[in-house]
Scaffold this motif. Structure first.
Motif, PDB file in Angstrom:
ATOM      1  N   GLY A 197       8.694  -4.331   9.694  1.00  9.14           N
ATOM      2  CA  GLY A 197       8.498  -3.463  10.854  1.00  9.14           C
ATOM      3  C   GLY A 197       7.872  -2.154  10.439  1.00  9.14           C
ATOM      4  O   GLY A 197       7.608  -1.911   9.260  1.00  9.14           O
ATOM      5  N   ASP A 198       7.654  -1.283  11.442  1.00 11.07           N
ATOM      6  CA  ASP A 198       6.997  -0.012  11.153  1.00 11.07           C
ATOM      7  C   ASP A 198       7.625   1.177  11.846  1.00 11.07           C
ATOM      8  O   ASP A 198       7.252   2.320  11.567  1.00 11.07           O
ATOM      9  N   ASP A 199       8.565   0.949  12.781  1.00  9.91           N
ATOM     10  CA  ASP A 199       8.979   2.029  13.664  1.00  9.91           C
ATOM     11  C   ASP A 199      10.497   2.153  13.700  1.00  9.91           C
ATOM     12  O   ASP A 199      11.226   1.334  13.142  1.00  9.91           O
ATOM     13  N   LEU A 200      10.968   3.185  14.420  1.00 11.48           N
ATOM     14  CA  LEU A 200      12.400   3.452  14.473  1.00 11.48           C
ATOM     15  C   LEU A 200      13.193   2.290  15.047  1.00 11.48           C
ATOM     16  O   LEU A 200      14.319   2.034  14.639  1.00 11.48           O
ATOM     17  N   GLY A 201      12.610   1.569  16.000  1.00 13.04           N
ATOM     18  CA  GLY A 201      13.302   0.425  16.588  1.00 13.04           C
ATOM     19  C   GLY A 201      13.579  -0.676  15.586  1.00 13.04           C
ATOM     20  O   GLY A 201      14.468  -1.515  15.799  1.00 13.04           O
ATOM     21  N   ASP A 202      12.842  -0.681  14.464  1.00  8.47           N
ATOM     22  CA  ASP A 202      13.039  -1.698  13.446  1.00  8.47           C
ATOM     23  C   ASP A 202      14.183  -1.371  12.502  1.00  8.47           C
ATOM     24  O   ASP A 202      14.590  -2.223  11.696  1.00  8.47           O
ATOM     25  N   LEU A 203      14.719  -0.159  12.584  1.00  8.50           N
ATOM     26  CA  LEU A 203      15.887   0.179  11.766  1.00  8.50           C
ATOM     27  C   LEU A 203      17.059  -0.750  12.072  1.00  8.50           C
ATOM     28  O   LEU A 203      17.802  -1.146  11.169  1.00  8.50           O
ATOM     29  N   ALA A 204      17.222  -1.098  13.344  1.00  6.54           N
ATOM     30  CA  ALA A 204      18.314  -2.007  13.721  1.00  6.54           C
ATOM     31  C   ALA A 204      18.110  -3.384  13.106  1.00  6.54           C
ATOM     32  O   ALA A 204      19.076  -4.049  12.695  1.00  6.54           O
ATOM     33  N   ALA A 205      16.856  -3.828  13.014  1.00  6.29           N
ATOM     34  CA  ALA A 205      16.585  -5.123  12.379  1.00  6.29           C
ATOM     35  C   ALA A 205      16.857  -5.061  10.883  1.00  6.29           C
ATOM     36  O   ALA A 205      17.387  -6.018  10.300  1.00  6.29           O
ATOM     37  N   PHE A 206      16.519  -3.954  10.242  1.00  2.21           N
ATOM     38  CA  PHE A 206      16.815  -3.799   8.821  1.00  2.21           C
ATOM     39  C   PHE A 206      18.327  -3.841   8.581  1.00  2.21           C
ATOM     40  O   PHE A 206      18.807  -4.500   7.654  1.00  2.21           O
TER      41      PHE A 206
END
Length: 255
Positions: A197-206
């Motif tokens: 991912g590239d964005d803040l919303g991808d922090l949850a996926a990490f």
């Protein structure tokens, strides 16, 4: 040792989970003009038979991600759109009824944005509404000016605010990329996971990738706009071109 080693031990059990904008498609001023890099679909077609599954988890409507990515003929692919509210697979789309707060916000936003700086635009995603400031003269300033207004509207309409790269999105609560990834990984019986991912919303996926308790590789599609994701990543690559190159490397490494 290659960063991909955790997946190469049993590649047939690997789940490849990808964001779309900023990860497979370069960020552009007009989101309707975003397209995945031309080499994306061929790489995914080659990789798909070698892994457990490929899933794209995006804030975009699922059908737009498929169209803008040229992904309709990629086998073994599922697209979870609108942060997991929608599901596309093998040409079939499942989508829920619209949250009533979205209709209320849609009616009120034009008046609220009437005095916004020039260049601010509204993107109607159906199940969500995104306010973009990338084309404003001072995009960061415009974003901060609008933040409190949009937060108040979200609270009144029962929606959540999702911050991103020069965008604030009003969307239904209760679903995020982390929950979508967790559910899908369990559904397909993944033995390992690569999440990009590239964005803040991808922090949850990490965070979800870590919490699964499986071998995981977290890939940040690097940009100057978001540093928080890079801090959590196992590897940072140079934007969408770097992501696609890494996927091509994974495909080549699987014997």
């Amino acid at each position: 040792m290659t960063v991909l080693a955790p997946l190469l031990k049993a590649p047939g059990e690997a789940l490849v989970a990808l964001d779309f904008d900023g990860t497979l498609a370069p960020i552009v001023p007009d989101p309707t003009q975003a397209r995945a890099l031309p080499e994306t679909a061929p790489v995914l077609r080659a990789l798909a038979p070698k892994v457990r599954a490929i899933v794209i988890i995006t804030g975009r409507p699922a059908l737009l991600a498929v169209e803008y990515g040229g992904l309709a003929d990629v086998p073994n692919l599922t697209v979870l759109g609108q942060y997991g509210l929608e599901r596309w697979s093998a040409g079939s789309l499942q989508t829920p009824p619209e949250h009533p707060g979205v209709a209320e916000a849609r009616a009120k936003l034009p008046l609220l944005l009437a005095k916004a700086p020039e260049g601010v635009s509204l993107e109607d995603k159906g199940h969500a509404l995104a306010v973009h400031t990338r084309r404003a003269a001072e995009p960061e300033v415009a974003l901060e000016r609008l933040r409190s207004i949009l937060e108040a509207l979200a609270e009144k309409t029962g929606l959540a605010i999702e911050p991103g790269r020069l965008v604030l999105e009003l969307r239904p609560p209760g679903m995020d990329k982390g929950k979508a990834l967790t559910s899908f990984a369990e559904e397909v019986g993944a033995g390992s996971v690569l999440v990009a991912g590239d964005d803040l919303g991808d922090l949850a996926a990490f965070a979800a990738a870590d919490a699964l308790g499986l071998p995981a590789v977290k890939v940040c599609s690097g940009s100057a706009e978001v540093a928080a994701l890079a801090e959590q990543a196992d590897v940072v690559v140079d934007g969408p071109a770097g992501v696609v190159a890494l996927l091509a490397e994974l495909c080549e490494e699987i014997s």
